[in-house]
Motif scaffolding. Sequence first.
Motif, PDB file in Angstrom:
ATOM      1  N   LYS A 192       0.810  -1.219   0.000  1.00 27.98           N
ATOM      2  CA  LYS A 192       0.000   0.000   0.000  1.00 27.98           C
ATOM      3  C   LYS A 192       0.845   1.273   0.000  1.00 27.98           C
ATOM      4  O   LYS A 192       0.355   2.342  -0.327  1.00 27.98           O
ATOM      5  CB  LYS A 192      -0.930   0.004   1.208  1.00 27.98           C
ATOM      6  CG  LYS A 192      -2.008  -1.065   1.163  1.00 27.98           C
ATOM      7  CD  LYS A 192      -2.804  -1.107   2.453  1.00 27.98           C
ATOM      8  CE  LYS A 192      -3.824  -2.234   2.453  1.00 27.98           C
ATOM      9  NZ  LYS A 192      -4.545  -2.337   3.749  1.00 27.98           N
ATOM     10  N   LYS A 193       2.112   1.159   0.400  1.00 30.97           N
ATOM     11  CA  LYS A 193       2.979   2.334   0.457  1.00 30.97           C
ATOM     12  C   LYS A 193       3.217   2.878  -0.948  1.00 30.97           C
ATOM     13  O   LYS A 193       3.337   2.120  -1.919  1.00 30.97           O
ATOM     14  CB  LYS A 193       4.310   1.962   1.116  1.00 30.97           C
ATOM     15  CG  LYS A 193       5.087   3.136   1.674  1.00 30.97           C
ATOM     16  CD  LYS A 193       6.268   2.642   2.494  1.00 30.97           C
ATOM     17  CE  LYS A 193       6.975   3.806   3.195  1.00 30.97           C
ATOM     18  NZ  LYS A 193       7.590   4.738   2.258  1.00 30.97           N
ATOM     19  N   ASP A 194       3.313   4.196  -1.075  1.00 35.23           N
ATOM     20  CA  ASP A 194       3.418   4.813  -2.394  1.00 35.23           C
ATOM     21  C   ASP A 194       4.590   4.272  -3.188  1.00 35.23           C
ATOM     22  O   ASP A 194       4.447   3.909  -4.362  1.00 35.23           O
ATOM     23  CB  ASP A 194       3.539   6.337  -2.250  1.00 35.23           C
ATOM     24  CG  ASP A 194       2.231   6.969  -1.762  1.00 35.23           C
ATOM     25  OD1 ASP A 194       1.183   6.309  -1.904  1.00 35.23           O
ATOM     26  OD2 ASP A 194       2.269   8.097  -1.238  1.00 35.23           O
ATOM     27  N   ASP A 195       5.769   4.228  -2.569  1.00 39.95           N
ATOM     28  CA  ASP A 195       6.941   3.708  -3.283  1.00 39.95           C
ATOM     29  C   ASP A 195       7.213   2.245  -2.958  1.00 39.95           C
ATOM     30  O   ASP A 195       8.223   1.690  -3.395  1.00 39.95           O
ATOM     31  CB  ASP A 195       8.180   4.543  -2.975  1.00 39.95           C
ATOM     32  CG  ASP A 195       8.519   4.563  -1.492  1.00 39.95           C
ATOM     33  OD1 ASP A 195       7.739   3.972  -0.702  1.00 39.95           O
ATOM     34  OD2 ASP A 195       9.542   5.146  -1.121  1.00 39.95           O
ATOM     35  N   LYS A 196       6.312   1.635  -2.176  1.00 39.98           N
ATOM     36  CA  LYS A 196       6.378   0.212  -1.830  1.00 39.98           C
ATOM     37  C   LYS A 196       7.690  -0.174  -1.141  1.00 39.98           C
ATOM     38  O   LYS A 196       8.104  -1.341  -1.181  1.00 39.98           O
ATOM     39  CB  LYS A 196       6.181  -0.657  -3.080  1.00 39.98           C
ATOM     40  CG  LYS A 196       4.830  -0.431  -3.767  1.00 39.98           C
ATOM     41  CD  LYS A 196       4.613  -1.401  -4.899  1.00 39.98           C
ATOM     42  CE  LYS A 196       3.292  -1.135  -5.620  1.00 39.98           C
ATOM     43  NZ  LYS A 196       2.131  -1.213  -4.736  1.00 39.98           N
ATOM     44  N   THR A 197       8.326   0.764  -0.478  1.00 43.35           N
ATOM     45  CA  THR A 197       9.609   0.499   0.172  1.00 43.35           C
ATOM     46  C   THR A 197       9.692   1.247   1.494  1.00 43.35           C
ATOM     47  O   THR A 197       9.354   2.433   1.566  1.00 43.35           O
ATOM     48  CB  THR A 197      10.784   0.925  -0.718  1.00 43.35           C
ATOM     49  OG1 THR A 197      10.732   0.204  -1.955  1.00 43.35           O
ATOM     50  CG2 THR A 197      12.123   0.649  -0.043  1.00 43.35           C
ATOM     51  N   ALA A 198      10.121   0.551   2.535  1.00 46.55           N
ATOM     52  CA  ALA A 198      10.440   1.167   3.824  1.00 46.55           C
ATOM     53  C   ALA A 198      11.953   1.186   3.974  1.00 46.55           C
ATOM     54  O   ALA A 198      12.597   0.132   3.872  1.00 46.55           O
ATOM     55  CB  ALA A 198       9.800   0.381   4.973  1.00 46.55           C
ATOM     56  N   ARG A 199      12.527   2.367   4.181  1.00 43.23           N
ATOM     57  CA  ARG A 199      13.985   2.519   4.205  1.00 43.23           C
ATOM     58  C   ARG A 199      14.476   2.825   5.616  1.00 43.23           C
ATOM     59  O   ARG A 199      13.791   3.505   6.389  1.00 43.23           O
ATOM     60  CB  ARG A 199      14.422   3.621   3.243  1.00 43.23           C
ATOM     61  CG  ARG A 199      14.130   3.280   1.777  1.00 43.23           C
ATOM     62  CD  ARG A 199      14.568   4.385   0.836  1.00 43.23           C
ATOM     63  NE  ARG A 199      14.410   3.976  -0.559  1.00 43.23           N
ATOM     64  CZ  ARG A 199      13.290   4.067  -1.238  1.00 43.23           C
ATOM     65  NH1 ARG A 199      12.210   4.578  -0.655  1.00 43.23           N
ATOM     66  NH2 ARG A 199      13.218   3.663  -2.485  1.00 43.23           N
ATOM     67  N   PHE A 200      15.691   2.351   5.899  1.00 46.89           N
ATOM     68  CA  PHE A 200      16.285   2.535   7.219  1.00 46.89           C
ATOM     69  C   PHE A 200      17.756   2.902   7.059  1.00 46.89           C
ATOM     70  O   PHE A 200      18.419   2.483   6.096  1.00 46.89           O
ATOM     71  CB  PHE A 200      16.153   1.247   8.042  1.00 46.89           C
ATOM     72  CG  PHE A 200      14.756   0.673   8.034  1.00 46.89           C
ATOM     73  CD1 PHE A 200      13.785   1.161   8.890  1.00 46.89           C
ATOM     74  CD2 PHE A 200      14.410  -0.342   7.149  1.00 46.89           C
ATOM     75  CE1 PHE A 200      12.499   0.645   8.871  1.00 46.89           C
ATOM     76  CE2 PHE A 200      13.133  -0.863   7.124  1.00 46.89           C
ATOM     77  CZ  PHE A 200      12.174  -0.365   7.991  1.00 46.89           C
ATOM     78  N   THR A 201      18.262   3.673   8.010  1.00 43.52           N
ATOM     79  CA  THR A 201      19.642   4.154   7.937  1.00 43.52           C
ATOM     80  C   THR A 201      20.634   3.223   8.629  1.00 43.52           C
ATOM     81  O   THR A 201      21.839   3.407   8.513  1.00 43.52           O
ATOM     82  CB  THR A 201      19.755   5.554   8.559  1.00 43.52           C
ATOM     83  OG1 THR A 201      19.290   5.513   9.924  1.00 43.52           O
ATOM     84  CG2 THR A 201      18.890   6.555   7.789  1.00 43.52           C
ATOM     85  N   SER A 202      20.130   2.237   9.373  1.00 40.41           N
ATOM     86  CA  SER A 202      21.011   1.267  10.023  1.00 40.41           C
ATOM     87  C   SER A 202      20.248  -0.036  10.208  1.00 40.41           C
ATOM     88  O   SER A 202      19.014  -0.050  10.211  1.00 40.41           O
ATOM     89  CB  SER A 202      21.511   1.781  11.380  1.00 40.41           C
ATOM     90  OG  SER A 202      20.430   1.903  12.297  1.00 40.41           O
ATOM     91  N   ALA A 203      21.002  -1.111  10.381  1.00 42.68           N
ATOM     92  CA  ALA A 203      20.357  -2.417  10.572  1.00 42.68           C
ATOM     93  C   ALA A 203      21.302  -3.347  11.317  1.00 42.68           C
ATOM     94  O   ALA A 203      22.500  -3.421  11.006  1.00 42.68           O
ATOM     95  CB  ALA A 203      19.958  -3.030   9.227  1.00 42.68           C
ATOM     96  N   GLY A 204      20.741  -4.044  12.303  1.00 45.69           N
ATOM     97  CA  GLY A 204      21.467  -5.128  12.964  1.00 45.69           C
ATOM     98  C   GLY A 204      21.154  -6.450  12.299  1.00 45.69           C
ATOM     99  O   GLY A 204      21.984  -7.356  12.258  1.00 45.69           O
ATOM    100  N   TRP A 205      19.944  -6.584  11.770  1.00 46.26           N
ATOM    101  CA  TRP A 205      19.508  -7.732  10.970  1.00 46.26           C
ATOM    102  C   TRP A 205      18.118  -7.420  10.434  1.00 46.26           C
ATOM    103  O   TRP A 205      17.393  -6.597  10.998  1.00 46.26           O
ATOM    104  CB  TRP A 205      19.482  -9.028  11.780  1.00 46.26           C
ATOM    105  CG  TRP A 205      18.523  -9.020  12.951  1.00 46.26           C
ATOM    106  CD1 TRP A 205      18.794  -8.592  14.220  1.00 46.26           C
ATOM    107  CD2 TRP A 205      17.154  -9.444  12.943  1.00 46.26           C
ATOM    108  NE1 TRP A 205      17.680  -8.715  15.012  1.00 46.26           N
ATOM    109  CE2 TRP A 205      16.660  -9.243  14.265  1.00 46.26           C
ATOM    110  CE3 TRP A 205      16.305  -9.979  11.992  1.00 46.26           C
ATOM    111  CZ2 TRP A 205      15.348  -9.549  14.629  1.00 46.26           C
ATOM    112  CZ3 TRP A 205      14.995 -10.281  12.349  1.00 46.26           C
ATOM    113  CH2 TRP A 205      14.534 -10.075  13.654  1.00 46.26           C
ATOM    114  N   LEU A 206      17.725  -8.058   9.375  1.00 46.74           N
ATOM    115  CA  LEU A 206      16.357  -7.940   8.882  1.00 46.74           C
ATOM    116  C   LEU A 206      16.051  -9.106   7.953  1.00 46.74           C
ATOM    117  O   LEU A 206      16.950  -9.710   7.374  1.00 46.74           O
ATOM    118  CB  LEU A 206      16.106  -6.607   8.179  1.00 46.74           C
ATOM    119  CG  LEU A 206      16.699  -6.359   6.792  1.00 46.74           C
ATOM    120  CD1 LEU A 206      15.983  -5.156   6.152  1.00 46.74           C
ATOM    121  CD2 LEU A 206      18.190  -6.074   6.853  1.00 46.74           C
TER     122      LEU A 206
END
Length: 584
Positions: free
Chosen positions: A256-270
């Motif tokens: 449903k998101k307009d660009d269909k992407t959720a962005r993050f500036t850091s990650a320990g795991w995903l």
Amino acid sequence: MDDKRNWITAILLSAAILLGWNFVAQKFFPAPKKPDVTTTVAGTGGAAPGAMPPAPTQQGTGAAAAPAASTAPAIQPVETALAATARVPIETPTIQGSINLVGARIDDITLTKYRQTIKKDSPPVRLFSPAGTKAAYLANLGWSAQGVAVPGDTTLWTASGTRLTPATPVTLSWSNDSGQTFRIEYSIDDKYLITAKQTIVNRGTAPVAVGSYALIDRLGKPTHPEDHDSVTIHVGPTGFVDGKSNFEWDYDDLEKKDDKTARFTSAGWLGFSDKYWLAAVIPASGEKVSAEMSAMTGDVFRTMFARASQQVAPNTQTTATSRIFAGAKEVGILSTYQEKAGIPRLSNAIDWGWFEFFAVPIFKLLDWLFKQVGNFGVAIMLLTLIIRALMFPIAQRQFHSMAQMRLVQPKMKALQERYKDDKQRQQQELMKLYKDEKINPLAGCLPIVIQIPIFYALYKVLMLTIEMRHQPFALWIKDLSAPDPAHFLNLFGLLNFTPPSLLALGPLALLLGITMFLQFRLNPQATDPVQQQVFKIMPWLFMFIMAPFAAGLLLYWITNNCLSIAQQQFMYRKFPQLKAAPTK
């Protein structure tokens, strides 16, 4: 006439609760359905299945470029897809699978400790499947660059070993025509963690700017009935991103998101979390990466992290380390990886919920009891006994407060009658009465308040932890994580149909209704006629409401009701004034 009106009111109220419960239960307390025998834990949402979108190959702003969709080939069985390409087998005590030498993808993982159903000949749970199959699900590592060729999805790699095991790592390599060699050194432990060292060696005459990434691609949403996302059970993209555990996005949210992407500036795991399984990519501890969760074209979902590009001078090399978790969400293993492998909050791949501080100790105690007695159902009963014993002093205070309130009830009625036209004075006099008689009117509510988080935490433990999956109890109960399989409507399986959840009444649900009815019978009778009628109906109402829930949860509740009845009998002998009829 009043009795008839009270009965009608009680019946209408009960009907509203019963009919409205389906919506509430589906939203907040989804019950496990009868498992479907499927070949994987993933599934397709209806789109034409096929190849995954290509991995990023161009380096732009320091993160991997957005991939585009590719044409989907025809669906094929997993066995056909596995036989179509050269592979390096993976063998450990807990998983079997293979690495696809075309694209260097890990796209074949089965969990040998777990079966799809409780049948003895049931195949093991399949977590990863190759692209082009109905439930494609895979991990991929790669590089992105400008001006030089990097390995892609169709690249054929060369393997240095013949088998990936905990004792024998495997290195894949590939070289382009401009002097760069790319290597992935895979190693694996005896559980579910794969380590991959990504190295680029630049033997060219000019420096190259190269970034690397790791991703999980999944075709469609899970189709297994137990993998249903709800308010209380998160199924979908998850991870430790931007410094916190993230359960905010599910598959529908990304679409449903307009660009269909959720962005993050850091990650320990995903990665992607199912009810019992997890697939995740993990950067090196403390490494600076960007990350995203995306809904791609072709009904593909992706979680990935990417490293910023760096210059690799001629005759030098650079190495980045990534890890891949692909396995069961076993509490002990997740906690060990979190503590010893430095993977932040990996144990939160299990969505313990608001009352994690209750749920985790309850699980540890339940797991310890299970290891001592060898039967998960008996362990649940012992856990219930321990919880009731710990709460006994509080319950004793509750009964003492109720006894005091019963003794002063005539005085309360007199004050209410005397100051019926002056509510403020009435409240003042009641407070003074409580103080003079040393009564705390809220003391009776304390055990109820405490039991709410305990019951919710136990619900989470019984519904989420894989340790109870397919655990038998006794007689016909072969899986405590599933509903009672015996139903009165189909004559305990003699008739070939499954009743709807609202009518799926079995022996456990009936025992629940009977014990709750006996427990209510011991309670002091309410003065309000409508309340009296509601309390008469409520046990049988809850009998139908709880019938579709996991057998382990019903076993807890039945045991708790029996212990409550014994405790009430003891308390009534200690406080006989509680049995007196209430003053009207």
